[in-house]
Design an enzyme around this catalytic site. Structure first.
Site, PDB file in Angstrom:
ATOM      1  N   HIS A   1       0.850  -1.180   0.000  1.00 43.02           N
ATOM      2  CA  HIS A   1       0.000   0.000   0.000  1.00 43.02           C
ATOM      3  C   HIS A   1       0.896   1.244   0.000  1.00 43.02           C
ATOM      4  O   HIS A   1       2.037   1.191   0.462  1.00 43.02           O
ATOM      5  CB  HIS A   1      -0.854   0.095   1.271  1.00 43.02           C
ATOM      6  CG  HIS A   1      -1.774  -1.047   1.525  1.00 43.02           C
ATOM      7  ND1 HIS A   1      -1.366  -2.225   2.116  1.00 43.02           N
ATOM      8  CD2 HIS A   1      -3.110  -1.176   1.308  1.00 43.02           C
ATOM      9  CE1 HIS A   1      -2.408  -3.033   2.259  1.00 43.02           C
ATOM     10  NE2 HIS A   1      -3.477  -2.419   1.781  1.00 43.02           N
TER      11      HIS A   1
ATOM     12  N   ASP B   1       2.160   1.983   3.464  1.00 44.47           N
ATOM     13  CA  ASP B   1       3.155   1.046   3.999  1.00 44.47           C
ATOM     14  C   ASP B   1       4.555   1.622   3.900  1.00 44.47           C
ATOM     15  O   ASP B   1       5.418   1.330   4.733  1.00 44.47           O
ATOM     16  CB  ASP B   1       3.145  -0.285   3.228  1.00 44.47           C
ATOM     17  CG  ASP B   1       1.842  -1.028   3.312  1.00 44.47           C
ATOM     18  OD1 ASP B   1       1.122  -0.829   4.309  1.00 44.47           O
ATOM     19  OD2 ASP B   1       1.533  -1.803   2.391  1.00 44.47           O
TER      20      ASP B   1
END
Length: 460
Positions: free
Chosen positions: A104, A107
């Protein structure tokens, strides 16, 4: 971290076979082994996720994190922390020896004080990831945007009652879709983490469906505008964190896409634990996606039958995954998708090497499941019995019903005349289950024989 975060592991993890006593070796997964004419690595297309493995501290609702993840220290400069995290992640990926990863936006790159600053941070980190990919040869299976963690998304992203939140979510997906294209990603995933409702008392179901459809249409339009050649994937999940989510399962999403003329734009990223939370077997969800021409990719994990939430444990059931792989391989296998390990270590698994042990076990489980699926395909018994069961539909009566124009009056006349008088036929379920068990046991026997030392009884 100058000497490497995983300094105890030399890597890459070797294939040792069933006879190996080295816990840091694959017992079944041999990437270059040919199965049904294709390398095992090319069948499975394994990826590791960056969120659970490197961006989760090992916390739960009852306690703080237990994992050794120094880059998650909030006192660190965001870019310094991001680079330390990527150092560890790419070291792990390289030493594990898998070809792909997934992530993501949040992240790898935290949000800044403004959206412009957030975009600048992401751009710098994506450039950093690109350099690491060039150096290591690792590839991006898919990227995605985190549209669920920030408080703005408490009531959803695309389905939020505030159009301003919808707009920020659209900007975030635009940014991450473009980043995925820059990195050569093969897919882009949309997981509607909070696209659902907590209570119907404040929810307009029809309005939220229209908003969700509009959002997906905008994403598909932007994909074509920027020339992204990868596949757009939607990930089904029935509940948690919301009480009910609109992307409940394969059937729900298939109906949604067809209602809104989006069926040609999206395929599905199926997760094992999400299937079981929806009350289905994973085998069912894979078969349903293939039947609807929606199959795309897999998040490999498992749930705990004693817990009613998404535990994201590492897969360890050949019985479960072999049936899913049977459907996948017999239908032609992955195109742009693969098996991503969307998995969490248990909170007490605190050693750095535990991340290797977990992935090695999961990858070996997939590899053994592939061998079982191949054995069932080569044997042909399941396919033959399934074809026999529907044989009547290829005969004169079946043809007359499906394409010959036979109506209910014609069929009723023949039934009344005694021309059509069916008799019950066994579905032979137990026989079919025994065929599956035989494949599992035969693969076990063959692998054990191959692992036996030369001169051992039964070895030639």
């Amino acid at each position: 971290m100058d000497q490497g975060f995983f300094s105890e592991v030399a890597g890459p993890i070797p294939f040792g076979g069933l006879g190996s006593t080295d816990p840091l070796s694959f017992k079944v997964y041999d990437p270059d082994r040919h199965v049904l004419g294709k390398r095992m690595a090319d069948h499975l297309r394994i990826a590791v996720c960056l969120w659970h493995s490197f961006n989760w501290p090992g916390s739960d609702v009852f306690g703080v994190g237990t994992f050794d993840r120094p880059w998650l220290d909030p006192r660190l400069d965001p870019l310094t922390a991001s680079r330390a995290k990527l150092d560890a992640a790419f070291e792990f990926l390289t030493k594990l020896g898998v070809p792909y990863f997934c992530f993501h936006d949040r992240d790898v790159a935290p949000e800044g004080a403004t959206w412009r600053e957030t975009q600048e941070i992401l751009d710098k980190v994506v450039d950093d990831i690109g350099r690491r990919m060039s150096t290591t040869g690792l590839k991006l299976l898919w990227g995605t945007a985190n549209l669920f963690s920030h408080p703005r998304y408490a009531a959803g992203a695309a389905t939020n009652p505030d159009p301003a939140v919808f707009s920020v979510a659209a900007a975030q997906v635009k940014s991450m879709l473009e980043a995925t294209k820059r990195l050569g990603g093969e897919n882009y995933v949309l997981w509607g983490g909070r696209e659902g409702y907590e209570t119907l008392l404040n929810t307009d179901l029809a309005r939220e469906e229209r908003q969700f459809a509009r959002f997906l249409s905008l994403v598909a339009e932007h994909k074509h505008k920027i020339g992204f050649k990868g596949t757009l994937l939607i990930e089904p999940k029935p509940q948690e964190p919301t009480k009910h989510q609109y992307d409940y399962d394969v059937a729900a999403i298939r109906g949604f896409l067809e209602r809104h003329d989006l069926a040609g734009e999206y395929r599905l990223n199926l997760e094992v634990n999400h299937a079981t939370l929806a009350g289905h077997s994973f085998h069912h969800e894979v078969a349903a996606a293939i039947a609807g021409d929606l199959f795309g990719s897999i998040d490999a994990n498992r749930g705990d039958p004693q817990n009613g939430w998404d535990t994201d444990q590492f897969p360890n059931s050949v019985d479960e995954l072999a049936l899913a792989l049977y459907e996948i391989v017999r239908s032609g296998g992955f195109s742009t998708g693969g098996f991503n390990f969307d998995t969490k270590l248990r909170r007490q698994s605190m050693d750095r090497t535990d991340l290797f042990h977990a992935h090695i076990g999961g990858i070996d489980t997939l590899a053994r499941s592939l061998l079982v699926a191949a054995a069932m395909i080569e044997d042909g018994a399941l396919e033959r019995l399934r074809t026999e069961r529907y044989a009547g539909w290829t005969g004169p009566l079946g043809h007359s019903i499906l394409v010959g124009g036979a109506g209910v009056e014609h069929l009723a006349t023949r039934v009344l005349a005694g021309e059509i008088d069916p008799q019950p036929v066994s579905g032979r379920q137990e026989l079919l289950e025994n065929i599956v068990n035989r494949a599992i046991w035969s693969v076990d026997s063959a692998e054990a024989a191959a692992a036996a030392p030369v001169g051992a009884a039964g070895r030639t």
